[in-house]
Design a protein around this motif. Sequence first.
Motif, short mmCIF file in Angstrom:
data_model
loop_
_atom_site.label_atom_id
_atom_site.label_comp_id
_atom_site.label_asym_id
_atom_site.label_seq_id
_atom_site.Cartn_x
_atom_site.Cartn_y
_atom_site.Cartn_z
N ALA A 201 0.83 -1.21 0.00
CA ALA A 201 0.00 0.00 0.00
C ALA A 201 0.86 1.26 0.00
N VAL A 202 1.89 1.29 0.83
CA VAL A 202 2.76 2.47 0.92
C VAL A 202 3.52 2.68 -0.38
N MET A 203 4.08 1.61 -0.94
CA MET A 203 4.85 1.75 -2.17
C MET A 203 3.95 2.11 -3.35
N SER A 204 2.73 1.61 -3.36
CA SER A 204 1.79 1.98 -4.43
C SER A 204 1.43 3.46 -4.32
N GLU A 205 1.27 3.94 -3.09
CA GLU A 205 0.98 5.37 -2.87
C GLU A 205 2.14 6.22 -3.39
N LEU A 206 3.37 5.83 -3.06
CA LEU A 206 4.55 6.58 -3.51
C LEU A 206 4.69 6.55 -5.03
N LYS A 207 4.27 5.44 -5.62
CA LYS A 207 4.32 5.32 -7.08
C LYS A 207 3.30 6.26 -7.73
N LYS A 208 2.09 6.34 -7.15
CA LYS A 208 1.07 7.25 -7.68
C LYS A 208 1.50 8.71 -7.58
N LEU A 209 2.28 9.01 -6.54
CA LEU A 209 2.78 10.38 -6.37
C LEU A 209 4.01 10.65 -7.24
N ASN A 210 4.40 9.64 -8.04
CA ASN A 210 5.56 9.73 -8.94
C ASN A 210 6.86 9.98 -8.17
N LEU A 211 6.94 9.44 -6.98
CA LEU A 211 8.18 9.53 -6.20
C LEU A 211 9.08 8.33 -6.45
N ILE A 212 8.46 7.19 -6.75
CA ILE A 212 9.23 5.99 -7.07
C ILE A 212 8.55 5.25 -8.22
N HIS A 213 9.30 4.37 -8.84
CA HIS A 213 8.75 3.41 -9.80
C HIS A 213 9.45 2.09 -9.54
N PHE A 214 8.71 0.99 -9.54
CA PHE A 214 9.34 -0.29 -9.21
C PHE A 214 8.72 -1.43 -10.01
#
Length: 228
Positions: A201-214
């Motif tokens: 959930a946390v990593m998906s949130e960060l991905k939506k904010l364009n802070l990370i991609h994995f």
Amino acid sequence: MDKAAKTAFLCRIPLLQPLSSVQIAQLAASAEYHRTSRWEFVYRPGDDADKIYFLCAGRIKIGSYASDEEQREVIKDLLWTEAVFGESILMGERTRTEFAQVLSKTAEYLAVPNSNFMSMLAGSQHMMQCCLQHMCRRLQRIEDRLAQVLVKDARKRIIEFLLDVARKEGLSIGYETVVRDFLPHHEIANLTGTCRQTVTAVMSELKKLNLIHFDRRSILFRDVSKLA
């Protein structure tokens, strides 16, 4: 790895700085080189504690098992290149109470017999002091990890873990930072004292904010300073 390469590597280990070049060469001569694949164990609880290890490349986790029916993992430390592990022999441990498991695709390490290492230790007061300081730092890292679990919420622990990995393993490409051979979500959960669903959930949130991609093999940090 030949003796010259072993010697050159051991010369970079801070714990061994009090030793002379001759002594380090002697340790290198006794050191066994190993290359181990992901998920394999260097040692497990109950194994003989007869060697001290120096991590040449890769990533290894140190932990133990909770005394409950599920035998849950209790992660104590995550180690990177040039780390020392299995050093509980310095405190008189004869049988392993912890495990050391490879988390990277492969890990390379040197195993030095306890008898060889202790003979070097006995001959150097400075070396004994360095070992004591090393053990104190190890205990401090364990206490810090416990404090994070008790004080910080799950989201913050996960983000701080991601930042720590980015700083230690990341390859900078402009403002971006990439970490290859990244950890699966369940391992991040074990290392942060959370659960896999929370990590996802946390990593998906960060991905939506364009802070990370994995993906399954790597993670890209758009800008580490913004994530911090």
